[in-house]
Design an enzyme around this catalytic site. Structure first.
Site, short mmCIF file in Angstrom:
data_model
loop_
_atom_site.label_atom_id
_atom_site.label_comp_id
_atom_site.label_asym_id
_atom_site.label_seq_id
_atom_site.Cartn_x
_atom_site.Cartn_y
_atom_site.Cartn_z
CB THR A 12 33.58 38.46 38.03
OG1 THR A 12 34.15 39.49 38.94
CG2 THR A 12 34.19 38.33 36.71
CB SER A 62 29.99 39.19 46.00
OG SER A 62 31.36 39.18 46.11
CG ASP A 94 35.53 40.10 45.50
OD1 ASP A 94 36.46 39.46 45.02
OD2 ASP A 94 35.28 41.34 45.44
N1 ASP Z 1 34.12 41.78 42.90
C1 ASP Z 1 33.37 40.71 42.22
C2 ASP Z 1 32.37 40.13 43.12
O1 ASP Z 1 32.46 39.39 44.47
C3 ASP Z 1 34.67 39.67 42.16
C4 ASP Z 1 34.24 38.49 41.38
O2 ASP Z 1 32.82 37.96 41.27
O3 ASP Z 1 35.08 37.40 41.12
O4 ASP Z 1 31.30 40.31 42.96
#
Ligand code: ASP
Length: 342
Positions: A12, A62, A94
């Site tokens: 993110t 991730s 994640d």
């Molecule tokens: N889906 C994102 C990831 O893990 C969530 C985040 O980074 O907060 O890459």
């Protein structure tokens, strides 16, 4: 003067909106939003820090991290280890606790900080937490320039916490306090003052820094629930499809008293499958023998995970199976090797 190596892996922190949802942007797209790097003097006003950047190829959400990605990350750090005072890995939240745990097992005798960070809001967002998280990570990785003691561990810097990587779990998809370390106090607090918990910082043997990168995928993570019948799991064990099970038991290590659980243990004993027993409670520990309901787990194929997190249990089991023969696994799993359990 300190030198910091920054590895951007996605998450993110650097994500932008698309029709399909958030996806990671390239390092070149995000660097303009980071005052520490855009404005050369941002950190120079305190002390000189020399930054080197690299991006994982490709950058990912991730959820797409796996043991091959852990190896890639570890090899990049290993290659550059002697040339920097500290390392920062920008990572999606994640699976950040899995990567942190995996790296902690792969590296032995660390004498420099490896700091993982990320954010809940992208750095393109006006209320991003990414800038403060990265700035905090720079203080921990660049400890020399800020006269902070070295934390020679794989740690997570998020919001106002510095947590031991292999003690951490993601606790919120929303709150800026995204991570917690329920069974272990913070290594440091990033408040107006930065306060280190000196007596908790893990210092390995003074032997040579090393990397042991293999992981086995022949594991499963099973959560016991009321009425669960492990017969499908027994079949998998009998067919020798797996070598290890992280079993998330009730409370302090309890299982239903049905005969299928005894069958599972017998199948594991016969097929050299290790059960790494943990609790499904975020806080607390396994005490096999405390309740009669834990009697089934009194077996040579079961290792108590004590107060280990699920993420650390799984990555430790994958790493132990990947690197050691069956005869040595029980012993290594039951020891505290990187401060992951007590
Ligand atoms: N889906 C994102 C990831 O893990 C969530 C985040 O980074 O907060 O890459």
């Amino acid at each position: 003067m300190s030198s910091i190596f920054i590895l951007y892996t996605g998450g993110t922190f650097g994500m932008k909106k698309t029709k399909k949802g958030l996806v990671p942007s390239s390092w070149d797209e995000i660097i303009n939003y980071l005052p520490a790097f855009k404005n050369q003097n941002y950190f120079d006003s305190f002390k000189q820090i020399d930054f080197t950047y690299e991006a994982l190829e490709p950058v990912v959400d991730s959820s797409d991290m796996n043991p091959e990605s852990w190896n890639k990350i570890a090899e990049i750090i290993y290659k550059n280890y002697d040339d920097y005072h500290g390392f920062i890995i920008i990572h999606g939240t994640d699976t950040l606790a899995y990567t942190a745990s995996a790296l902690s097992f792969m590296f032995n005798n660390l004498d420099k900080p490896i700091v993982l960070t990320g954010s809940q809001l992208p750095i393109f967002h006006p209320r991003t937490d990414g800038i403060v998280n990265l700035s905090n990570a720079i203080y921990i990785a660049g400890h020399k320039s800020f006269e902070i003691d070295c934390i020679p561990e794989v740690c997570i810097c998020f919001n106002d916490d510095v947590l031991r990587g292999n003690r951490s779990i993601k606790v919120s998809t929303n709150d800026f306090e995204g991570f917690s370390s329920p069974n272990f106090e913070n290594l440091a607090y990033l408040e107006q003052n930065i306060t280190l918990n000196h007596n908790l910082i893990y210092r390995g043997d003074k032997e040579k820094f090393g990397l042991q990168p293999k992981f086995s995928n022949n594991v499963v993570n099973v959560t016991v629930f009321p009425g669960y019948n492990p017969s499908a799991l027994i079949d998998i064990v009998r067919n020798q499809k797996i070598e290890g099970i992280v079993l998330k038991t009730f409370g302090a290590g309890n299982l239903p008293k049905t005969s299928q659980w005894q069958d599972l243990i017998e199948a594991c004993e016969k097929n050299k499958t290790i059960i790494f027993a943990t609790t499904q409670c975020p806080n607390g520990r396994i005490e096999i023998g405390q309740y009669a309901s834990s009697e089934t787990l009194q077996s040579t194929c079961v290792v108590s995970g004590k107060d280990i997190t699920s993420e650390a249990a799984l990555t430790k089991l994958m790493w132990v199976i990947g690197n050691y023969p069956y005869e040595e696994r029980h012993d290594i799993l039951s020891q505290n090797i990187r401060g992951e359990m007590t």
